[in-house]
Design an enzyme around this catalytic site. Structure first.
Site, mmCIF file in Angstrom:
data_model
loop_
_atom_site.group_PDB
_atom_site.id
_atom_site.type_symbol
_atom_site.label_atom_id
_atom_site.label_comp_id
_atom_site.label_asym_id
_atom_site.label_seq_id
_atom_site.Cartn_x
_atom_site.Cartn_y
_atom_site.Cartn_z
ATOM 1 C CB CYS D 34 -60.644 13.834 -29.410
ATOM 2 S SG CYS D 34 -60.521 12.037 -29.363
ATOM 3 C CG ASP D 41 -57.454 16.415 -27.964
ATOM 4 O OD1 ASP D 41 -57.775 16.106 -26.808
ATOM 5 O OD2 ASP D 41 -57.547 15.631 -28.931
ATOM 6 C CD GLU D 57 -46.601 36.063 -42.710
ATOM 7 O OE1 GLU D 57 -46.612 37.069 -41.972
ATOM 8 O OE2 GLU D 57 -47.550 35.267 -42.821
ATOM 9 C CG LEU D 58 -43.659 34.079 -37.466
ATOM 10 C CD1 LEU D 58 -43.142 34.954 -36.333
ATOM 11 C CD2 LEU D 58 -43.690 32.612 -37.037
ATOM 12 C CE1 TYR D 75 -54.079 14.738 -28.121
ATOM 13 C CE2 TYR D 75 -53.102 12.980 -26.836
ATOM 14 C CZ TYR D 75 -53.974 14.040 -26.933
ATOM 15 O OH TYR D 75 -54.707 14.403 -25.839
ATOM 16 C CD GLU D 76 -50.326 8.913 -31.355
ATOM 17 O OE1 GLU D 76 -51.463 9.313 -31.752
ATOM 18 O OE2 GLU D 76 -50.168 8.362 -30.260
#
EC number: 1.7.1.13
Lengths: 124, 124, 124, 124, 124, 124, 124, 124, 124, 124
Positions: D34, D41, D57-58, D75-76
């Site tokens: 944060c 967070d 690719e993972l 967050y947003e």
């Protein structure tokens, strides 16, 4: 029969009549008596509506539903009769009752009624 | 085969024929016999309908389903046959049967049939 | 690669070809091998379809899926290849496969393929 | 800020570009800091998309998300920035990210972003 | 009454005003006092919105909701009043509040309000 | 009665007779017939034991339990009879059967039997 | 009061009196009336016992419990009275009743009684 | 057979040998092959132990368990053999393996083995 | 502080003082205020006891707990103080309070106190 | 290493030192870094203790645990080191830490340490 019970129901003025909004009331302790066998039935009623001018008062709803405690009533019939009573007393824009009964003989039954009409497409 | 079982089913008059409403009946104790292996199969039937003039009576439904207990039946076939029988006896506006069978060989199967037509868009 | 596996699949005639209905088959024991790391992958396949003339036979499906046990396959690719095989063999009106794989490195992946087309609006 | 992280992301060619299909990736171990309080967070990212020519690719996704571990992010904002990066790198037909953060002060927050546009009607 | 509470709410500029996206905030620790009985009520508020220029700040939201702790409020009324306050302060494109209260007398109530209008078809 | 069914049960030599270990077998598809009403009963049997020289073979257990499918049996009696049969055939160091039947008339019953003796203190 | 109800209870001979085993009966549909407020109470009774010579018959138990439907009864008292009745009629080696009542005023209560003595150490 | 697999297992020195503490490792992706039918089996292994001087290394455990992927193994036997291998390699103060296999023919099996001895009283 | 609250508590005579039995009362709506931050705390109290001569009356318990609504109280302290009050007023044979508070800063706390002594061995 | 972190921990006097009672603190947001791979690990710590003269302060515990965020730590080692620190700072009568880590390579690990000694019999 239902007419006398209906007199127990009380309403209060919708505090925000200019906005359409949903009120959902869940009553998990509904019980009546099977007219055929005399045995008690148990179910959960979920009443959802968009009020017009009047909302039903929760304490009077509780007392109204308790009137069915020793009253003979078939699943399909009693759900429709309760809808009729609540519609008469509140004149809502829309109302739905889902009555979910506990199993009997390994089979359980749920009845869904709506006013003014069943939205068939939303049964998914 | 199915014709003789259908005679067990009884109906009663829809108490509120002027309103379209949903009746859902869940039967978690359905069992039949696999015609290929002779082994018992187990499943849960969920029958939902909008009645016209007639509702099926629950005790007769239970006895009707018990007729399959020692009867050979494939998943896809038996679900359709039960729908056929219930439609013939009640002439509903709409009826759906979801038959959810327990796993065999690590694979489980669920069959969904509707009358008069499958609402493909609501399968989500 | 996939062509040889497809030969394992068997079908039987749809017992109710005049009615559109859904058949859902859940296979929670799918396993293949990651072509990059050589490590085994595990997932659950959910195959749903509306049959035309042919249904796939469950035992042959099980044997078909077991062919991937020691076979290298990427998540996105193998889900599409299995759909291709099942579509070729059954020629369905509609088919969907959801492949839900277990976590790797704290991340899990789910692939959803449909034939003939993805119903984007129903992804909610 | 986000530009440098984006360079970590790698793609591979969509193995079935002629079929629209959904790829859903769930990352329950996302953590950032944060910017206001300096406190960490924690959240779960669910990334769903319909690929065009490129899939992400993972392993590179995992490393990309780990870059936020000691990085300040609201967050947003961070949810939108991750969507921007993944859209730039894969140019998908459609992509959605749902970021579900753990409670802070008894309140928890979930952010849902979509490319190219939010399907408002599917928020139910 | 509500006007004074509203002054507690603070906003911050929407960091991505060119994209419509959903922000959902869940507050499970809402409590007020029943004006009739003087007894405390408890509920969970779920606030979801598409911001325009302004987002509400979470710490100020927490303090705003705490103002109701010793304040008399009916279920239907307080949910609408909170929506009014949050709409005034953020001027969102869309906002919904679902207030789910714990049972009283065996009955529990949930109120759903939306701005600018209730999407009746999405109540399923 | 039970004696003839017992002949169906087969055993195999305990592969590790020098170590005491637990084998738990769960059979969720047990069904018999109520001798009083003729109606089918359904239940889940959980059989746990410490083998001596012999383990019961799972396929023969399945066939043995299927013998009860059309056989009249009271809950308390049938659970004891199955324990007697399995004890006779395997001569275990310890065996427990928990039979959990589905509800009848809103009441469900679970019977727990042990050989050689009920460990009363572990019923918590 | 309770004496007259007790006459409804019937027993049958324990089919396996030489083995100590547990019988658990769960009755989720118990309802009585609060003597103070006149309002109905609802609860789930779980009766577990080791029979001596006699088991209670389930249908008579159901009718016995239904006698409380319109009968005033406090939680602590009624649980003890039912234990007294069932002990008198069956003379068990051990019996326990757990009565778990639904919330009133946000508070729910569970009463556990045992015969001949409470096993305090097993309350974990 | 098992001897060769055991060579894959590696250990590291217990970092806190002066304190008895529990290490629990859950492996939900165990798969082997039924020696009778040739069909794959799937299960979850939960290995719990109190180390002495040596702990088993997790990556080598994963590779060790993967050796069973194409190997014939009965439930009861394989659980004991894995315990034997892990005991030989780590010489623990205490070790328990619970192997919980997925259903076959509607029946599922769980095997619990302990070293040096089964704590029978803790099976509750 | 607590002394004044204690005066709100009322008792009634134990209706079955000759039998030791457990009364468990769950209060999920406890709220107090953190003395350090002034922020409200929320928790669930589970009170279990074996009464001697006196049981506490539920309505007075509810009013007693509501006294903490605007009262500063640390988790560990308030749980002990409530136990002290309930012990003073009822003089029970045994009493336990478990206070389970909602998360703060991602950390949640549960305090368990007993009278006359903590049964350490039952903490499993 | 751990010594420096320990300095962050603060205590407050046990408000009820004459009564033995349990304090359980659950920290679901613990994260550290694997010393071998450099990849982040995630876990939930459950710390339970009976205080002597000192309780640890929750905010300082949070800051203490955050010190591990970018610190290399093996599962078994870090759990023991945290126990050592908390024991040194609070000198409790009894303390237990259960550290439950998220899966890596399909395998998840849980470490349970106790002071002064592991109660082996309570591991059930």
């Amino acid at each position: 029969m239902s007419d006398s019970f209906k007199e127990i129901l009380e309403t209060f003025p919708n505090p925000h009549p200019n906005r359409d909004y949903l009120i959902e009331t869940v009553c998990p302790e509904f019980t009546s008596v099977c007219p055929k066998t005399g045995q008690p039935d148990f179910g959960t009623l979920t009443i959802t509506y968009i009020a017009n001018e009047h909302c039903f008062e929760l304490k009077s709803l509780k007392l109204y539903l308790q009137e069915y405690r020793n009253h003979g009533a078939f699943y399909e019939d009693v759900t429709n009769l309760i809808l009729n009573d609540l519609v008469k007393i509140t004149q809502p824009k829309w109302m739905q009752i889902i009555a979910d009964f506990t199993p009997r003989g390994g089979i359980r039954t749920k009845v869904t009624v709506e006013y003014p009409s069943l939205a068939i497409h939303s049964q998914g």
